[in-house]
Design an enzyme around this catalytic site. Sequence first.
Site, mmCIF file in Angstrom:
data_model
loop_
_atom_site.group_PDB
_atom_site.id
_atom_site.type_symbol
_atom_site.label_atom_id
_atom_site.label_comp_id
_atom_site.label_asym_id
_atom_site.label_seq_id
_atom_site.Cartn_x
_atom_site.Cartn_y
_atom_site.Cartn_z
ATOM 1 N N GLY A 173 -10.182 2.402 4.329
ATOM 2 C CA GLY A 173 -9.407 3.580 4.126
ATOM 3 C C GLY A 173 -7.672 3.884 3.916
ATOM 4 O O GLY A 173 -7.219 4.161 2.797
ATOM 5 N N ASP A 174 -6.984 3.036 4.990
ATOM 6 C CA ASP A 174 -5.964 2.603 3.878
ATOM 7 C C ASP A 174 -5.323 1.877 2.672
ATOM 8 O O ASP A 174 -4.235 2.195 2.364
ATOM 9 C CB ASP A 174 -5.195 2.040 5.039
ATOM 10 C CG ASP A 174 -4.839 2.837 6.800
ATOM 11 O OD1 ASP A 174 -3.803 3.471 7.040
ATOM 12 O OD2 ASP A 174 -5.334 2.107 7.502
ATOM 13 N N SER A 175 -5.613 0.818 2.996
ATOM 14 C CA SER A 175 -6.136 0.109 1.688
ATOM 15 C C SER A 175 -6.263 1.220 0.018
ATOM 16 O O SER A 175 -5.749 1.154 -0.975
ATOM 17 C CB SER A 175 -7.012 -1.092 1.606
ATOM 18 O OG SER A 175 -6.848 -1.349 2.637
#
Length: 402
Positions: A173-175
């Site tokens: 999700g962060d990436s």
Amino acid sequence: MTEAPAPGPLSGLRVIEMGTLIAGPFCGQILGDFGAEVIKIEDPRKGDPMRQWGRSLPQGLSPWWPVIGRNKKSVGLDLRQVEGQDIARTLISKADVVIENFRPGAMEKWGLGYDALSATHPGLVMARISGYGQTGPLSERAGYGLIGEAMGGLRHITGEPDRPPARAGISIGDSLAAMHAVMGIMMALHARDRTGKGQVIDAALYESVLGVMENLITEYDLTGYVRERSGSILPGIAPSNAYPCAGGDMAVIGGNGDTVFARLCEAMGQPALAADPRFATHAARGERQGELDEIISAWTVTLSLKDLLDLLEQHGVPAGRIYRAPDMLEDPHFIAREAVVSVPHPVFGQVRMQNAFPKLSATPGKVRWPGPELGAHTDEVLRGVAGLSPEAVAGLRARGVI
């Protein structure tokens, strides 16, 4: 005479990275990989928590930091002090892009909101990465990657049907939010070339996940079908799975197209399967997915991984091993394409990590140095970019601002 390597495509672009952990710093990593001057502002006492994150800390250092901190200049600066905010404002005034992934409102509290900054720097591009976005009823909540993955729909469909939702094994999700932020930055810079004006990129974690969820919403909207966890398969897409080999290895095989399936049947020595009414069409194979996978598994388990892959290659059937880190470091294809590079590190010696992707033919990215020590570039940046005197820098250090 050896020709000097071409500068990265973002050479000349100055980026101020503010924020911690993965989403903001990965956005900065990508820009730095392709030549941007990325000045990372960190708490002068502890720095980015990524400096200490990871399952293990060889020699007391995180193996994660050399990657996510690479190609950046580290400046220790306390943004909670007025003097620190003033210095940040000066640095931003001389930059093209600001990246931040604080909770919405933090930058405004420090006098560093976009309205305040763009009043004197109208060409500024600001990428704002957050869990829920800068607007909406949830915008002020804290939101990590796993929350975005759940809200964006990824967690519900990941894992085995009879078990709780699983995670991907990385902070996807962060990436994804970082990658969407990079795309937004590039679009905003292109627009600035025409208009002279910058803008804000609002990259929400949940929307970045939602953006790659294919037809999940549309399928429900049109048919009422709610996609569920399906383990290692995609329902109705067959054969496409991981199959056992002799010796305990596994191979992934994608043979769901009609012509590819026919070639797979030839490789199996069962060409009649391609014309069998149970499996002759894409829809039929999808309806009997489990039965077909059992037939294929009974064949693959009789072959070693190498023999299986060699045979499928001869028949033009997409297949591959399931790679781990040791496999990647030894694989001739990874080596030939320099997918993994070795970078000198002051403590670890040579450190191997993934290269800069994608590959550009004329102005490729490059890993120039690993994540630096905290504050390694503070004096250089404050004197060379902010224009402070050595005495002023010394005073800031004495007061704990840097």
